[in-house]
Design a protein around this motif. Sequence first.
Motif, PDB file in Angstrom:
ATOM      1  N   GLN A   1     -10.951  -5.712  22.643  1.00  0.00           N
ATOM      2  CA  GLN A   1     -12.048  -6.741  22.871  1.00  0.00           C
ATOM      3  C   GLN A   1     -12.069  -7.200  24.564  1.00  0.00           C
ATOM      4  O   GLN A   1     -10.880  -7.713  25.002  1.00  0.00           O
ATOM      5  CB  GLN A   1     -12.052  -8.075  22.035  1.00  0.00           C
ATOM      6  CG  GLN A   1     -13.208  -8.858  22.419  1.00  0.00           C
ATOM      7  CD  GLN A   1     -13.416  -9.725  21.268  1.00  0.00           C
ATOM      8  OE1 GLN A   1     -12.406 -10.303  20.443  1.00  0.00           O
ATOM      9  NE2 GLN A   1     -14.593 -10.406  20.978  1.00  0.00           N
ATOM     10  N   ALA A   2     -13.177  -6.439  25.184  1.00  0.00           N
ATOM     11  CA  ALA A   2     -13.124  -6.941  26.434  1.00  0.00           C
ATOM     12  C   ALA A   2     -13.933  -8.093  26.586  1.00  0.00           C
ATOM     13  O   ALA A   2     -14.919  -8.772  25.786  1.00  0.00           O
ATOM     14  CB  ALA A   2     -13.798  -5.819  27.269  1.00  0.00           C
ATOM     15  N   PRO A   3     -13.928  -8.752  27.750  1.00  0.00           N
ATOM     16  CA  PRO A   3     -14.473 -10.185  27.845  1.00  0.00           C
ATOM     17  C   PRO A   3     -16.150 -10.017  28.008  1.00  0.00           C
ATOM     18  O   PRO A   3     -16.690  -9.056  28.549  1.00  0.00           O
ATOM     19  CB  PRO A   3     -14.450 -10.536  29.361  1.00  0.00           C
ATOM     20  CG  PRO A   3     -13.140 -10.017  29.602  1.00  0.00           C
ATOM     21  CD  PRO A   3     -13.084  -8.482  28.743  1.00  0.00           C
ATOM     22  N   GLY A   4     -16.859 -10.847  26.952  1.00  0.00           N
ATOM     23  CA  GLY A   4     -18.101 -10.779  26.751  1.00  0.00           C
ATOM     24  C   GLY A   4     -18.543  -9.646  25.849  1.00  0.00           C
ATOM     25  O   GLY A   4     -20.135  -9.610  25.720  1.00  0.00           O
ATOM     26  N   LYS A   5     -17.594  -8.892  25.314  1.00  0.00           N
ATOM     27  CA  LYS A   5     -18.104  -7.714  24.466  1.00  0.00           C
ATOM     28  C   LYS A   5     -17.382  -8.074  23.013  1.00  0.00           C
ATOM     29  O   LYS A   5     -16.407  -8.948  22.798  1.00  0.00           O
ATOM     30  CB  LYS A   5     -17.555  -6.643  25.086  1.00  0.00           C
ATOM     31  CG  LYS A   5     -18.307  -6.113  26.247  1.00  0.00           C
ATOM     32  CD  LYS A   5     -17.907  -4.728  26.812  1.00  0.00           C
ATOM     33  CE  LYS A   5     -18.702  -4.075  27.929  1.00  0.00           C
ATOM     34  NZ  LYS A   5     -18.506  -2.939  28.291  1.00  0.00           N
ATOM     35  N   GLU A   6     -17.989  -7.136  22.049  1.00  0.00           N
ATOM     36  CA  GLU A   6     -17.482  -7.598  20.396  1.00  0.00           C
ATOM     37  C   GLU A   6     -16.166  -6.682  20.635  1.00  0.00           C
ATOM     38  O   GLU A   6     -16.022  -5.715  21.160  1.00  0.00           O
ATOM     39  CB  GLU A   6     -18.573  -6.975  19.523  1.00  0.00           C
ATOM     40  CG  GLU A   6     -19.646  -7.898  19.673  1.00  0.00           C
ATOM     41  CD  GLU A   6     -20.695  -7.460  18.191  1.00  0.00           C
ATOM     42  OE1 GLU A   6     -21.788  -8.175  18.168  1.00  0.00           O
ATOM     43  OE2 GLU A   6     -20.449  -6.391  17.781  1.00  0.00           O
ATOM     44  N   ARG A   7     -15.428  -7.163  19.521  1.00  0.00           N
ATOM     45  CA  ARG A   7     -14.274  -6.412  19.059  1.00  0.00           C
ATOM     46  C   ARG A   7     -14.771  -4.925  18.813  1.00  0.00           C
ATOM     47  O   ARG A   7     -15.584  -4.721  17.922  1.00  0.00           O
ATOM     48  CB  ARG A   7     -13.405  -6.998  18.189  1.00  0.00           C
ATOM     49  CG  ARG A   7     -12.126  -6.575  18.019  1.00  0.00           C
ATOM     50  CD  ARG A   7     -11.316  -7.207  16.890  1.00  0.00           C
ATOM     51  NE  ARG A   7     -11.023  -8.740  17.610  1.00  0.00           N
ATOM     52  CZ  ARG A   7     -10.041  -9.615  17.105  1.00  0.00           C
ATOM     53  NH1 ARG A   7      -9.390  -9.315  16.012  1.00  0.00           N
ATOM     54  NH2 ARG A   7      -9.961 -10.590  17.776  1.00  0.00           N
TER      55      ARG A   7
ATOM     56  N   ASP B   1     -11.019   0.601  29.888  1.00  0.00           N
ATOM     57  CA  ASP B   1     -10.365   0.311  29.041  1.00  0.00           C
ATOM     58  C   ASP B   1      -9.490  -1.040  29.014  1.00  0.00           C
ATOM     59  O   ASP B   1      -9.050  -1.355  28.322  1.00  0.00           O
ATOM     60  CB  ASP B   1      -9.144   1.498  28.830  1.00  0.00           C
ATOM     61  CG  ASP B   1      -9.424   2.791  28.691  1.00  0.00           C
ATOM     62  OD1 ASP B   1      -8.927   3.695  29.289  1.00  0.00           O
ATOM     63  OD2 ASP B   1     -10.327   2.976  27.906  1.00  0.00           O
ATOM     64  N   THR B   2      -9.863  -1.741  29.843  1.00  0.00           N
ATOM     65  CA  THR B   2      -9.443  -3.155  30.226  1.00  0.00           C
ATOM     66  C   THR B   2      -9.882  -4.126  28.931  1.00  0.00           C
ATOM     67  O   THR B   2     -11.182  -4.032  28.768  1.00  0.00           O
ATOM     68  CB  THR B   2      -9.743  -3.786  31.441  1.00  0.00           C
ATOM     69  OG1 THR B   2      -9.280  -3.124  32.540  1.00  0.00           O
ATOM     70  CG2 THR B   2      -9.336  -5.212  31.597  1.00  0.00           C
ATOM     71  N   ALA B   3      -8.970  -4.760  28.221  1.00  0.00           N
ATOM     72  CA  ALA B   3      -9.466  -5.492  27.224  1.00  0.00           C
ATOM     73  C   ALA B   3      -8.041  -6.155  26.715  1.00  0.00           C
ATOM     74  O   ALA B   3      -7.234  -5.758  26.979  1.00  0.00           O
ATOM     75  CB  ALA B   3      -9.738  -4.785  25.920  1.00  0.00           C
ATOM     76  N   VAL B   4      -8.255  -6.919  25.560  1.00  0.00           N
ATOM     77  CA  VAL B   4      -7.169  -7.597  24.852  1.00  0.00           C
ATOM     78  C   VAL B   4      -7.079  -6.516  23.578  1.00  0.00           C
ATOM     79  O   VAL B   4      -8.225  -6.270  23.060  1.00  0.00           O
ATOM     80  CB  VAL B   4      -7.537  -8.857  24.320  1.00  0.00           C
ATOM     81  CG1 VAL B   4      -6.232  -9.394  23.564  1.00  0.00           C
ATOM     82  CG2 VAL B   4      -7.386  -9.882  25.540  1.00  0.00           C
ATOM     83  N   TYR B   5      -5.746  -6.039  23.507  1.00  0.00           N
ATOM     84  CA  TYR B   5      -5.650  -4.823  22.508  1.00  0.00           C
ATOM     85  C   TYR B   5      -5.113  -5.526  21.265  1.00  0.00           C
ATOM     86  O   TYR B   5      -3.928  -6.488  21.350  1.00  0.00           O
ATOM     87  CB  TYR B   5      -4.924  -3.807  22.892  1.00  0.00           C
ATOM     88  CG  TYR B   5      -5.648  -2.912  23.721  1.00  0.00           C
ATOM     89  CD1 TYR B   5      -6.009  -3.486  24.994  1.00  0.00           C
ATOM     90  CD2 TYR B   5      -5.946  -1.557  23.255  1.00  0.00           C
ATOM     91  CE1 TYR B   5      -6.672  -2.275  25.757  1.00  0.00           C
ATOM     92  CE2 TYR B   5      -6.596  -0.766  23.974  1.00  0.00           C
ATOM     93  CZ  TYR B   5      -7.199  -1.149  25.196  1.00  0.00           C
ATOM     94  OH  TYR B   5      -8.070  -0.203  25.992  1.00  0.00           O
ATOM     95  N   TYR B   6      -5.557  -5.564  19.831  1.00  0.00           N
ATOM     96  CA  TYR B   6      -5.155  -6.148  18.832  1.00  0.00           C
ATOM     97  C   TYR B   6      -4.664  -5.112  17.675  1.00  0.00           C
ATOM     98  O   TYR B   6      -5.244  -4.002  17.645  1.00  0.00           O
ATOM     99  CB  TYR B   6      -6.158  -6.927  18.088  1.00  0.00           C
ATOM    100  CG  TYR B   6      -6.957  -7.890  18.815  1.00  0.00           C
ATOM    101  CD1 TYR B   6      -7.802  -7.820  19.919  1.00  0.00           C
ATOM    102  CD2 TYR B   6      -6.367  -9.222  18.578  1.00  0.00           C
ATOM    103  CE1 TYR B   6      -8.583  -9.000  20.563  1.00  0.00           C
ATOM    104  CE2 TYR B   6      -6.740 -10.417  19.377  1.00  0.00           C
ATOM    105  CZ  TYR B   6      -7.795 -10.159  20.525  1.00  0.00           C
ATOM    106  OH  TYR B   6      -8.335 -11.043  21.093  1.00  0.00           O
TER     107      TYR B   6
END
Length: 124
Positions: free
Chosen positions: A39-45, A90-95
């Motif tokens: 999930q990137a800032p301002g975007k959906e997972r 590809d920058t995002a929080v990865y879950y």
Amino acid sequence: QVQLVESGGGLVLPGGSLRLSCAASGLTFSRNVMGWFRQAPGKEREFVAAISWSGGSTVYADSVKGRFTIARDNAKNTVGLQMNSLKPEDTAVYYCAADKGWRPHGIPTNYDYWGQGTQVTVSS
């Protein structure tokens, strides 16, 4: 109590590589489909990759196909995500996520358990 703990995130230059890992406990790991989402800032997972119980079947988002590889070690209750040729997008929080079903897929609402996430930043 089910716990999924991601690690391995960080800052990397474009074109570089990172390997994420997810350690699972409190569930029958070898009977869970495992997936990675981001999930990137301002975007959906969004879906990244998923792997079947045995590891014999994998699915990938088109955006990462050929660059990312998901793999699991049922003896160690871990699932990894090798990320190569990283791009700024590809920058995002990865879950990491676990699904008690049997078929790997990219539908986040069907996953039963989630980790807290690890930040990946691709920037020069």
